[in-house]
Design a protein around this motif. Structure first.
Motif, PDB file in Angstrom:
ATOM      1  N   GLU A   5      64.084  74.670  -1.757  1.00  0.00           N
ATOM      2  CA  GLU A   5      62.860  73.926  -2.033  1.00  0.00           C
ATOM      3  C   GLU A   5      61.691  74.679  -1.393  1.00  0.00           C
ATOM      4  N   ILE A   6      60.664  74.958  -2.166  1.00  0.00           N
ATOM      5  CA  ILE A   6      59.425  75.516  -1.625  1.00  0.00           C
ATOM      6  C   ILE A   6      58.398  74.399  -1.687  1.00  0.00           C
ATOM      7  N   ARG A   7      57.887  74.046  -0.521  1.00  0.00           N
ATOM      8  CA  ARG A   7      56.970  72.908  -0.435  1.00  0.00           C
ATOM      9  C   ARG A   7      55.867  73.192   0.573  1.00  0.00           C
ATOM     10  N   ARG A   8      54.834  72.376   0.492  1.00  0.00           N
ATOM     11  CA  ARG A   8      53.729  72.467   1.440  1.00  0.00           C
ATOM     12  C   ARG A   8      54.270  72.191   2.842  1.00  0.00           C
ATOM     13  N   HIS A  53      47.069  77.185   1.285  1.00  0.00           N
ATOM     14  CA  HIS A  53      48.376  76.650   0.896  1.00  0.00           C
ATOM     15  C   HIS A  53      49.429  77.282   1.797  1.00  0.00           C
ATOM     16  N   LEU A  54      49.750  76.599   2.884  1.00  0.00           N
ATOM     17  CA  LEU A  54      50.804  77.032   3.793  1.00  0.00           C
ATOM     18  C   LEU A  54      52.095  76.376   3.320  1.00  0.00           C
ATOM     19  N   VAL A  55      53.067  77.188   2.951  1.00  0.00           N
ATOM     20  CA  VAL A  55      54.300  76.640   2.394  1.00  0.00           C
ATOM     21  C   VAL A  55      55.504  77.111   3.195  1.00  0.00           C
ATOM     22  N   VAL A  56      56.569  76.351   3.066  1.00  0.00           N
ATOM     23  CA  VAL A  56      57.852  76.724   3.654  1.00  0.00           C
ATOM     24  C   VAL A  56      58.921  76.669   2.570  1.00  0.00           C
ATOM     25  N   ALA A  57      59.929  77.487   2.762  1.00  0.00           N
ATOM     26  CA  ALA A  57      61.122  77.439   1.929  1.00  0.00           C
ATOM     27  C   ALA A  57      62.200  76.761   2.767  1.00  0.00           C
ATOM     28  N   VAL A  64      63.649  78.288   6.126  1.00  0.00           N
ATOM     29  CA  VAL A  64      64.170  79.662   6.075  1.00  0.00           C
ATOM     30  C   VAL A  64      63.139  80.680   5.605  1.00  0.00           C
ATOM     31  N   GLY A  65      61.935  80.221   5.278  1.00  0.00           N
ATOM     32  CA  GLY A  65      60.896  81.144   4.842  1.00  0.00           C
ATOM     33  C   GLY A  65      59.545  80.466   4.861  1.00  0.00           C
ATOM     34  N   LEU A  99      65.474  85.565  -1.202  1.00  0.00           N
ATOM     35  CA  LEU A  99      64.485  84.565  -0.823  1.00  0.00           C
ATOM     36  C   LEU A  99      63.069  85.142  -0.819  1.00  0.00           C
ATOM     37  N   GLY A 100      62.892  86.361  -0.323  1.00  0.00           N
ATOM     38  CA  GLY A 100      61.568  86.979  -0.318  1.00  0.00           C
ATOM     39  C   GLY A 100      61.010  87.100  -1.727  1.00  0.00           C
ATOM     40  N   THR A 101      61.861  87.533  -2.649  1.00  0.00           N
ATOM     41  CA  THR A 101      61.451  87.631  -4.056  1.00  0.00           C
ATOM     42  C   THR A 101      61.039  86.262  -4.577  1.00  0.00           C
ATOM     43  N   ARG A 102      61.827  85.259  -4.276  1.00  0.00           N
ATOM     44  CA  ARG A 102      61.531  83.902  -4.749  1.00  0.00           C
ATOM     45  C   ARG A 102      60.195  83.409  -4.191  1.00  0.00           C
ATOM     46  N   LEU A 103      59.919  83.686  -2.912  1.00  0.00           N
ATOM     47  CA  LEU A 103      58.648  83.273  -2.314  1.00  0.00           C
ATOM     48  C   LEU A 103      57.464  83.958  -2.991  1.00  0.00           C
ATOM     49  N   ILE A 104      57.569  85.256  -3.215  1.00  0.00           N
ATOM     50  CA  ILE A 104      56.460  85.982  -3.845  1.00  0.00           C
ATOM     51  C   ILE A 104      56.292  85.525  -5.290  1.00  0.00           C
ATOM     52  N   GLU A 105      57.386  85.311  -6.003  1.00  0.00           N
ATOM     53  CA  GLU A 105      57.282  84.801  -7.373  1.00  0.00           C
ATOM     54  C   GLU A 105      56.593  83.435  -7.378  1.00  0.00           C
TER      55      GLU A 105
END
Length: 150
Positions: A5-8, A53-57, A64-65, A99-105
């Motif tokens: 989950e990527i969320r605020r 927009h500060l987000v976390v994974a 984790v991100g 995970l890094g790829t997913r965050l940048i995407e």
């Protein structure tokens, strides 16, 4: 990555975010995970600004991100709205997982959704692995960046 989950970010995420920032060998000297006071004030400024927009994974309840996405309207490039990706961190146990790829995407897609037509980022000159990573994702090393400590 469907369990991701990527969320605020919320205030309770601050310790995990700061721990990831401090775990980085280049950034560890400038972070203070034992004193979260300055981070609380910074979080308030970010939360009050609609262009931040500060987000976390989060995976299995664990942060984790993280990354920060800043939207900047401007006059140059015919009034282009751009975003800046900053402070990308992946927990050391998650490196190589995609995970890094997913965050940048996520950041690129969110930028598009927010009306941006340009996404930019900077990376410390010593981070050659990160440079290859960003280039693989379609970013171009087109500028030289400068900083001045105040």
């Amino acid at each position: 990555m469907s369990d991701l989950e990527i969320r605020r970010a919320v205030r309770d995420d601050i310790p995990a975010i700061v721990a990831m920032l401090a775990h980085d060998p280049i950034a560890q000297q400038r972070e203070s995970p034992d004193d979260l006071t300055p981070y609380d004030a910074a979080f308030d400024r970010l939360a009050d600004d609609p262009n931040q927009h500060l987000v976390v994974a989060v995976r299995d309840g664990r942060t984790v991100g993280t990354l920060q996405l800043t939207v900047i309207p401007g006059l140059s490039r015919k009034g282009t709205v751009r975003s800046i990706v900053e402070a990308v961190r992946v927990h050391h146990t998650e490196r190589g997982s995609g995970l890094g790829t997913r965050l940048i995407e996520w950041a690129v897609e969110e930028s598009r959704n927010l009306g941006c037509s340009l996404v930019q980022l900077t990376s410390d000159a010593r981070r050659t692995d990160a440079h290859r990573f960003y280039e693989r994702l379609g970013f171009e090393a087109s500028h030289v960046g400068f900083k001045k400590q105040l």
